[in-house]
Design an enzyme around this catalytic site. Sequence first.
Site, mmCIF file in Angstrom:
data_model
loop_
_atom_site.group_PDB
_atom_site.id
_atom_site.type_symbol
_atom_site.label_atom_id
_atom_site.label_comp_id
_atom_site.label_asym_id
_atom_site.label_seq_id
_atom_site.Cartn_x
_atom_site.Cartn_y
_atom_site.Cartn_z
ATOM 1 N N GLN A 1 3.169 9.974 0.922
ATOM 2 C CA GLN A 1 4.355 9.194 1.228
ATOM 3 C C GLN A 1 5.352 9.623 0.014
ATOM 4 O OE1 GLN A 1 2.187 5.245 2.027
ATOM 5 N NE2 GLN A 1 4.081 5.159 3.187
ATOM 6 N N GLY B 1 0.839 -1.204 0.085
ATOM 7 C CA GLY B 1 0.055 -0.003 0.037
ATOM 8 C C GLY B 1 0.752 1.189 -0.031
ATOM 9 N N CYS C 1 5.235 -0.210 7.377
ATOM 10 C CA CYS C 1 5.070 1.020 6.473
ATOM 11 C C CYS C 1 6.226 1.349 5.605
ATOM 12 C CB CYS C 1 4.609 2.286 7.296
ATOM 13 S SG CYS C 1 4.235 3.853 6.285
ATOM 14 N N LEU C 2 6.237 1.748 4.247
ATOM 15 C CA LEU C 2 7.500 1.897 3.706
ATOM 16 C C LEU C 2 7.948 3.322 4.049
ATOM 17 C CD1 LEU C 2 5.920 0.878 0.040
ATOM 18 C CD2 LEU C 2 7.791 -0.291 1.499
ATOM 19 N N HIS D 1 -2.982 8.009 6.260
ATOM 20 C CA HIS D 1 -1.788 8.756 5.900
ATOM 21 C C HIS D 1 -2.365 10.223 5.338
ATOM 22 C CE1 HIS D 1 1.932 6.488 5.848
ATOM 23 N NE2 HIS D 1 1.542 5.481 5.660
ATOM 24 N N HIS E 1 -5.003 1.899 7.298
ATOM 25 C CA HIS E 1 -3.497 2.517 7.397
ATOM 26 C C HIS E 1 -3.367 3.762 6.566
ATOM 27 C CE1 HIS E 1 0.953 1.516 7.694
ATOM 28 N NE2 HIS E 1 1.039 2.316 6.720
ATOM 29 N N GLU E 2 -3.688 3.501 5.164
ATOM 30 C CA GLU E 2 -3.517 4.136 4.061
ATOM 31 C C GLU E 2 -4.411 5.712 4.062
ATOM 32 O OE1 GLU E 2 -1.225 3.870 2.498
ATOM 33 O OE2 GLU E 2 -0.684 1.665 2.772
HETATM 34 C C1 Y12 Z 1 -1.545 -4.089 6.449
HETATM 35 C C2 Y12 Z 1 -0.551 -3.508 7.043
HETATM 36 C C3 Y12 Z 1 -0.081 -2.177 6.596
HETATM 37 C C4 Y12 Z 1 -0.374 -1.818 5.129
HETATM 38 C C5 Y12 Z 1 0.307 -0.746 4.606
HETATM 39 C C6 Y12 Z 1 1.379 -0.846 3.504
HETATM 40 N N1 Y12 Z 1 2.324 -1.363 4.235
HETATM 41 C C7 Y12 Z 1 3.600 -1.667 3.405
HETATM 42 O O1 Y12 Z 1 3.507 -1.824 2.167
HETATM 43 C C8 Y12 Z 1 4.639 -1.999 4.260
HETATM 44 C C9 Y12 Z 1 5.914 -2.753 3.644
HETATM 45 C C10 Y12 Z 1 7.029 -3.073 4.043
HETATM 46 C C11 Y12 Z 1 8.149 -3.416 3.316
HETATM 47 C C12 Y12 Z 1 9.355 -3.759 3.756
HETATM 48 O O2 Y12 Z 1 10.469 -3.805 2.993
HETATM 49 C C13 Y12 Z 1 10.708 -5.197 2.256
HETATM 50 O O3 Y12 Z 1 9.924 -5.972 2.484
HETATM 51 C C14 Y12 Z 1 11.723 -5.196 1.338
HETATM 52 C C15 Y12 Z 1 9.620 -3.742 5.174
HETATM 53 O O4 Y12 Z 1 10.792 -4.363 5.607
HETATM 54 C C16 Y12 Z 1 11.584 -3.169 6.125
HETATM 55 O O5 Y12 Z 1 11.552 -2.207 6.277
HETATM 56 C C17 Y12 Z 1 13.092 -4.001 6.611
HETATM 57 C C18 Y12 Z 1 8.553 -3.456 5.996
HETATM 58 C C19 Y12 Z 1 7.354 -2.909 5.486
HETATM 59 C C20 Y12 Z 1 -1.084 -2.593 4.578
HETATM 60 C C21 Y12 Z 1 -1.671 -3.809 5.123
HETATM 61 CO CO CO Z 2 2.028 3.595 5.688
#
Ligand code: Y12
Ligand code: CO
Length: 166
Positions: free
Chosen positions: A49, A44, A92-93, A138, A134-135
């Site tokens: 962001q 997401g 969260c990114l 933001h 979550h989004e």
């Molecule tokens: C459920 C919970 C949160 C959301 C919001 C969107 N969240 C993300 O897209 C999170 C992404 C994410 C990516 C990561 O990096 C990798 O996997 C390469 C990560 O790892 C690190 O930061 C080390 C953590 C989160 C939607 C639904």
């Molecule tokens: Co986020």
Amino acid sequence: MLEILKYPDPKLKEVAREVDKFDKKLHHLLDQMAETMYGANGIGLAAPQVGESLRLFVIDLGPMEDQPAKLYEFINPVIESGDGKIVFEEGCLSVPGVTEEVVRKERVSVSYQDRNGESHRMVAEGLLAVAIQHENDHLDGTLFIEKLSALKRRLLKKKLERAVTL
Ligand code: Y12
Ligand code: CO
């Protein structure tokens, strides 16, 4: 790929404004945001962001329970109602390296517009409901770490501030 702003960038705290032009520029931003989300292995991404103060976000949870992956685009979303309770370990990114359990509504009803300005309403539950909340946060300048208990939030903010100044 667009640059993803990281905590504590002040732009992440702004309340985003409504989208009023459903034009090529908007379509380009949505396409770039999806590309950026996929490129960062996210599920997401909200416009603030990537430094755009606009009320829109994209979500793709990947394939789930025999259902193929689906890219959702929400523009000017409004969470009309919600019920139930779900606890999910969120990331969260914009807050790399941090995951924490957050309590949210299990089911939400959300009205929104698509990229052509058409209005829709969706009832979402489970992971999609979590992602929408979550989004949507933001768009109001709220990060998931603000949803934690005061003690957890304080400890985490200290850890993140130390990481920034190292
Ligand atoms: C459920 C919970 C949160 C959301 C919001 C969107 N969240 C993300 O897209 C999170 C992404 C994410 C990516 C990561 O990096 C990798 O996997 C390469 C990560 O790892 C690190 O930061 C080390 C953590 C989160 C939607 C639904
Ligand atoms: Co986020």
